[in-house]
Design a protein around this motif. Structure first.
Motif, PDB file in Angstrom:
ATOM      1  N   SER A  88      21.581 -15.440 -32.148  1.00 40.03           N
ATOM      2  CA  SER A  88      22.512 -15.248 -31.026  1.00 40.03           C
ATOM      3  C   SER A  88      22.171 -16.127 -29.827  1.00 40.03           C
ATOM      4  O   SER A  88      22.990 -16.285 -28.923  1.00 40.03           O
ATOM      5  CB  SER A  88      22.514 -13.782 -30.590  1.00 40.03           C
ATOM      6  N   VAL A  89      20.971 -16.715 -29.792  1.00 40.12           N
ATOM      7  CA  VAL A  89      20.559 -17.611 -28.712  1.00 40.12           C
ATOM      8  C   VAL A  89      20.532 -19.037 -29.258  1.00 40.12           C
ATOM      9  O   VAL A  89      19.867 -19.298 -30.261  1.00 40.12           O
ATOM     10  CB  VAL A  89      19.173 -17.223 -28.146  1.00 40.12           C
ATOM     11  N   GLU A 110      19.467 -18.402 -21.988  1.00 44.28           N
ATOM     12  CA  GLU A 110      20.601 -17.616 -21.534  1.00 44.28           C
ATOM     13  C   GLU A 110      20.694 -16.311 -22.317  1.00 44.28           C
ATOM     14  O   GLU A 110      20.584 -16.298 -23.550  1.00 44.28           O
ATOM     15  CB  GLU A 110      21.904 -18.413 -21.701  1.00 44.28           C
ATOM     16  N   ASP A 111      20.906 -15.218 -21.595  1.00 42.47           N
ATOM     17  CA  ASP A 111      21.093 -13.903 -22.195  1.00 42.47           C
ATOM     18  C   ASP A 111      21.789 -13.035 -21.151  1.00 42.47           C
ATOM     19  O   ASP A 111      21.169 -12.628 -20.170  1.00 42.47           O
ATOM     20  CB  ASP A 111      19.746 -13.295 -22.596  1.00 42.47           C
ATOM     21  N   PRO A 112      23.074 -12.752 -21.336  1.00 45.22           N
ATOM     22  CA  PRO A 112      23.827 -12.041 -20.292  1.00 45.22           C
ATOM     23  C   PRO A 112      23.422 -10.588 -20.110  1.00 45.22           C
ATOM     24  O   PRO A 112      23.753  -9.980 -19.086  1.00 45.22           O
ATOM     25  CB  PRO A 112      25.280 -12.156 -20.764  1.00 45.22           C
ATOM     26  N   ASP A 225      19.650 -16.088 -13.141  1.00 43.80           N
ATOM     27  CA  ASP A 225      21.081 -15.856 -12.933  1.00 43.80           C
ATOM     28  C   ASP A 225      21.827 -15.637 -14.244  1.00 43.80           C
ATOM     29  O   ASP A 225      22.839 -14.927 -14.265  1.00 43.80           O
ATOM     30  CB  ASP A 225      21.700 -17.042 -12.187  1.00 43.80           C
ATOM     31  N   ASP A 226      21.339 -16.251 -15.335  1.00 41.83           N
ATOM     32  CA  ASP A 226      22.063 -16.133 -16.597  1.00 41.83           C
ATOM     33  C   ASP A 226      21.184 -15.759 -17.788  1.00 41.83           C
ATOM     34  O   ASP A 226      21.594 -15.911 -18.933  1.00 41.83           O
ATOM     35  CB  ASP A 226      22.796 -17.441 -16.908  1.00 41.83           C
ATOM     36  N   GLY A 227      19.978 -15.296 -17.533  1.00 39.92           N
ATOM     37  CA  GLY A 227      19.145 -14.917 -18.668  1.00 39.92           C
ATOM     38  C   GLY A 227      17.724 -14.564 -18.285  1.00 39.92           C
ATOM     39  O   GLY A 227      17.480 -13.839 -17.323  1.00 39.92           O
ATOM     40  N   ASN A 260      17.182 -11.033 -29.066  1.00 39.46           N
ATOM     41  CA  ASN A 260      18.216 -10.541 -28.155  1.00 39.46           C
ATOM     42  C   ASN A 260      18.498  -9.078 -28.509  1.00 39.46           C
ATOM     43  O   ASN A 260      19.103  -8.786 -29.550  1.00 39.46           O
ATOM     44  CB  ASN A 260      19.480 -11.388 -28.287  1.00 39.46           C
ATOM     45  N   GLY A 261      18.056  -8.170 -27.634  1.00 39.68           N
ATOM     46  CA  GLY A 261      18.186  -6.753 -27.932  1.00 39.68           C
ATOM     47  C   GLY A 261      19.614  -6.291 -28.127  1.00 39.68           C
ATOM     48  O   GLY A 261      19.905  -5.498 -29.037  1.00 39.68           O
ATOM     49  N   SER A 262      20.534  -6.780 -27.317  1.00 40.14           N
ATOM     50  CA  SER A 262      21.927  -6.337 -27.415  1.00 40.14           C
ATOM     51  C   SER A 262      22.592  -6.818 -28.699  1.00 40.14           C
ATOM     52  O   SER A 262      23.644  -6.303 -29.094  1.00 40.14           O
ATOM     53  CB  SER A 262      22.728  -6.827 -26.203  1.00 40.14           C
TER      54      SER A 262
END
Length: 346
Positions: A88-89, A110-112, A225-227, A260-262
């Motif tokens: 996912s990244v 990046e990770d929202p 800001d983005d991750g 990525n946990g989500s």
């Protein structure tokens, strides 16, 4: 006015002109030697090729990272052994800085979503890892039998969780916390809270991950800001059996992984790099292990490599010229003597 000449075979040398020429040649010899010393000092001294800092930072937003060169590493899903997945990244940017005693690596991606709680069966933590080995390039499969790797691991839940990691999964009352066997056994992944956010592991292939007896690795993450941005830091010297060595000048190989946990990524389900970076353990320079590169932009990378190689060749020629001047010294001295002698005769 010339004095009595010196006869050397068929040659007749004016004594006064020769004396003046010899004095000038001695002056030129001294000047040439001084220039040589200064040139060697300029070309071989000064700052190292990459950032060498007074204090290696543990904070992701430290000023030292502003001038540190950056490499971008592409990530893909784990597709070598079950459980397959992740991906996912897309990429992670990495940096390194060093000094005489410590080295640090910074990862940013990046990770929202900020996933820091693992108090439910379907909750997973964001995480990051660096895999290292000095000497020969290791197998990408977390090492192999006879080819151990050192893995530094950070998990956001260790640093930012506000609840007991066991949560409601272990609420059945029982004396002595026996419903939480990991905590009862002292499992480093099962603590109720953490004061150190990095773990030091060894591996010799998938399924062999082992918590090291010594834990010299410090890790620290922060939201951007983005991750995420995460810093791993360690002293060059470490006493563990398979700890990566930064002391003997061997080439260091590094690769990276993100969870990525989500996206429900945990264990083997992760985004990882299938290419290695190399670290020059003497000056901290990071570079792609495969000089040919891959994917888009290979022509630009090739051009950049050519420019770097040309600059390196030029610098090498200058250093060689500055450090191997015996012939130049002799020629300059002889030329100065001859020019001065003939001008004195005029």
């Amino acid at each position: 006015m010339s004095s009595e000449p010196i006869e050397i075979g068929p040659l007749s040398i004016d004594r006064a002109a020769a004396g003046t020429a010899t004095k000038l040649a001695a002056i030129v010899l001294c000047l040439v030697m001084v220039v040589q010393v200064l040139a060697v000092a300029v070309l071989t001294g000064g700052p190292l090729p990459l950032l060498s800092v007074n204090e290696v930072p543990t904070e992701p937003d430290a000023e030292a990272w502003e001038d540190a060169p950056t490499e971008t590493v592409s990530l893909q899903n784990q597709q070598m052994i079950p459980p397959y997945g992740g991906g996912s990244v897309d990429n992670v940017t990495v940096q390194s800085v060093t000094n005489d005693t410590h080295v640090a690596f910074r990862m940013e991606w990046e990770d929202p979503t900020m996933d820091t709680e693992i108090n439910e069966p379907t909750a997973y933590s964001d995480a990051a890892a660096v895999m290292l080995r000095s000497g020969d390039e290791p197998p990408i499969t977390m090492g192999a039998n006879g080819n151990p790797v050192n893995i530094w691991y950070w998990r956001s839940s260790w640093q930012f969780s506000e609840s007991d990691p066991g949560g409601d999964m272990y609420t059945y009352p029982h004396p002595d916390n026996r419903t939480k066997p990991g905590q009862a056994a002292g499992n480093p992944l099962s603590q109720s809270s953490y004061t150190r956010y990095g773990q030091n592991y060894y591996a010799m292939g998938y399924g062999s991950l082992t918590n090291a007896e010594t834990q010299p690795v410090a890790a620290n993450g922060e939201r951007t800001d983005d991750g995420w941005a995460v810093v791993f830091q360690r002293e060059h010297d470490a006493s563990g059996e398979y700890d990566a060595s930064f002391e003997d000048g061997e080439r260091m190989y590094l690769t990276y992984a993100i969870w990525n946990g989500s996206a429900d990524e945990a264990n083997g389900q992760k985004s990882l790099s299938y290419e290695f970076l190399t670290l020059d353990t003497e000056d901290g320079t990071l570079a792609k292990a495969d000089a040919g590169g891959n994917g888009d932009g290979s022509e630009a990378e090739s051009a950049d490599s050519g420019i770097v190689a040309s600059a390196t060749d030029s610098a090498s020629w200058l250093v060689d010229a500055a450090t191997n001047w015996p012939a130049a010294i002799v020629l300059a001295t002889v030329a100065a003597w001859l020019v001065s002698y003939w001008r004195k005769l005029e």
